[in-house]
Design a protein around this motif. Structure first.
Motif, short mmCIF file in Angstrom:
data_model
loop_
_atom_site.label_atom_id
_atom_site.label_comp_id
_atom_site.label_asym_id
_atom_site.label_seq_id
_atom_site.Cartn_x
_atom_site.Cartn_y
_atom_site.Cartn_z
N ALA A 1 2.48 1.71 -3.34
CA ALA A 1 1.25 2.05 -4.50
C ALA A 1 0.80 3.80 -4.32
O ALA A 1 0.68 4.13 -5.18
CB ALA A 1 0.15 1.40 -4.23
N VAL B 1 -3.11 2.64 -11.06
CA VAL B 1 -2.86 2.18 -9.86
C VAL B 1 -4.19 1.65 -9.09
O VAL B 1 -4.01 0.74 -8.55
CB VAL B 1 -2.10 3.42 -9.07
N SER C 1 0.65 -1.32 0.06
CA SER C 1 -0.01 0.04 -0.19
C SER C 1 0.83 1.24 -0.08
O SER C 1 0.37 2.25 -0.91
CB SER C 1 -0.87 0.15 1.22
N LEU D 1 -6.21 -0.39 -0.24
CA LEU D 1 -6.32 -1.17 -1.32
C LEU D 1 -7.93 -1.12 -1.94
O LEU D 1 -8.01 -1.80 -3.17
CB LEU D 1 -5.87 -2.63 -1.16
N PRO E 1 -8.87 3.43 -4.06
CA PRO E 1 -9.01 3.16 -5.53
C PRO E 1 -10.48 3.16 -5.63
O PRO E 1 -10.80 3.84 -6.88
CB PRO E 1 -8.52 1.87 -5.49
N LEU F 1 -4.75 -2.15 -7.69
CA LEU F 1 -4.85 -2.15 -6.04
C LEU F 1 -6.07 -3.05 -5.89
O LEU F 1 -6.11 -3.91 -5.00
CB LEU F 1 -4.94 -0.79 -5.45
N VAL G 1 -5.61 -6.63 -6.48
CA VAL G 1 -4.98 -7.04 -5.55
C VAL G 1 -5.68 -7.36 -4.25
O VAL G 1 -5.42 -8.60 -3.73
CB VAL G 1 -3.55 -6.33 -5.10
N TYR G 2 -6.40 -6.55 -3.90
CA TYR G 2 -7.56 -6.82 -2.77
C TYR G 2 -8.36 -8.14 -2.96
O TYR G 2 -8.57 -8.71 -2.12
CB TYR G 2 -8.14 -5.36 -2.48
#
Length: 352
Positions: A135, A165, A132, A282, A286, A169, A172-173
């Motif tokens: 990012a 980005v 995090s 995350l 976003p 994110l 990824v979460y």
């Protein structure tokens, strides 16, 4: 029983807003209402954890509790105050992992030599927190570099990079949820003896939904009286955005973490405290970027104040140092609170 009476603040705050009471009074009663509602979110989460396990219970707590803050941020975003939204993101990440977790460790460890939790789960949380930080650092460093080379086109490039980005994110979460809840569930299941549920799943979910709905209403009142309250209190809007609003919006996490820490359920405490910061970085941040595009007011992830980036990086460092041995003591909780106090002092004196 005290929190039952505090629920009277909900109709009181609505009444004050309807009759155009002083903004600071509406702000105070609405904020107190959110704190009272947070206790019911905590109770419902505990009942859900008894049904579904601590991992899912912690996820539910973080998700429902963060909804208040997300709603607050969206309402502030609508008014075009991008810097305040970013300050709220920073304040949430810092507050949950330093103040919230620190208070939980301090209260939970009081009278105990130490408390333990899963090192595997804590290691994953620390890794996600570091991701995090990276990012959130990249857009700021990119902006700094581009302004020295192609200043005229920097704003558009910042928005495009932030959008990319944000998508990464969120992916990824989602991957983290699949990893911890499906493919490696046995590894990350928190080995704690859970109390028997006193509520049905339907009742637990109903309380969560109703409490969250009222939190959204109170969040609307808080956002609408933000600037007037800042003037009355003699505080900058930036300070209220980075310190006051996150504390109000994250009251549910704080109450839950402290409560479960006293029950010596530190695995759930780590999932709530650090997990909430991770979800903000995350997922919530976003989502705010994507929502801003849908609203026609694109927001980037460039934090203009370097102190915000330092604070986020400091959170990752502090949490990693606390979590690496799988044990906590009251002194470590005090250290986390001390770091938060130092950052709060710095934010208080920031010139805006």
């Amino acid at each position: 029983m005290t929190f039952v009476y505090l629920l009277l603040l909900v109709p009181l705050s609505l009444g004050l807003a309807y009759f155009h009471a002083p903004p600071w009074l509406v702000f105070a009663t609405a904020a107190a209402s959110i704190i009272a509602l947070a206790e019911w979110i905590r109770r419902a989460t505990e009942q859900m954890a008894a049904h579904a396990g601590s991992v899912i219970g912690g996820l539910l707590n973080v998700t429902f509790a963060n909804s208040a803050e997300l709603i607050l941020a969206i309402l502030v975003l609508r008014s075009g105050k991008m810097d305040i939204v970013k300050a709220t993101i920073t304040g949430s990440i810092v507050g949950n992992s330093l103040l919230g977790l620190g208070l939980a460790i301090l209260v939970g460890s009081w009278g105990r030599e130490k408390q333990s939790f899963s090192r595997e789960r804590a290691g994953l949380l620390s890794s996600l927190l570091i991701l995090s930080v990276i990012a959130l650092l990249i857009p700021a460093l990119f902006d700094y570099t581009e302004r020295g080379l192609f200043a005229a086109n920097t704003g558009t490039l910042d928005e495009r990079l932030s959008l990319g980005v944000a998508v990464v994110l969120i992916l990824v979460y989602v991957a983290n949820l699949i990893y911890t809840l499906i493919t490696h569930r046995d590894i990350f299941a928190i080995a704690e003896e859970l109390p028997r549920s006193e509520w049905s799943i339907f009742r637990s979910l109903s309380v969560l939904l109703v409490a969250t709905a009222f939190v959204a209403i109170e969040a609307y009142l808080v956002s609408g009286t933000l600037e007037e309250t800042a003037v009355v209190l003699g505080l900058s809007v930036f300070f209220i955005g980075i310190i006051v609003l996150p504390i109000v919006g994250n009251a549910a996490e704080y109450f839950s973490a402290i409560y479960f820490a006293r029950k010596d359920r530190m695995g759930l405490v780590m999932s709530i405290g650090v997990g909430s910061s991770i979800q903000m970085a995350l997922l919530s941040a976003p989502l705010l970027v994507l929502i801003s595009y849908a609203m026609g007011q694109p927001m980037n992830l460039v934090f203009s104040n370097p102190l915000e980036l330092i604070a986020i990086a400091g959170v990752a460092f502090a949490v990693n140092s606390i979590a690496q041995d799988g044990q906590t003591t009251w002194f470590e909780g005090l250290l986390l609170i001390a770091v938060y106090a130092l950052l709060a002092l710095a934010f208080f004196f920031v010139s805006t």
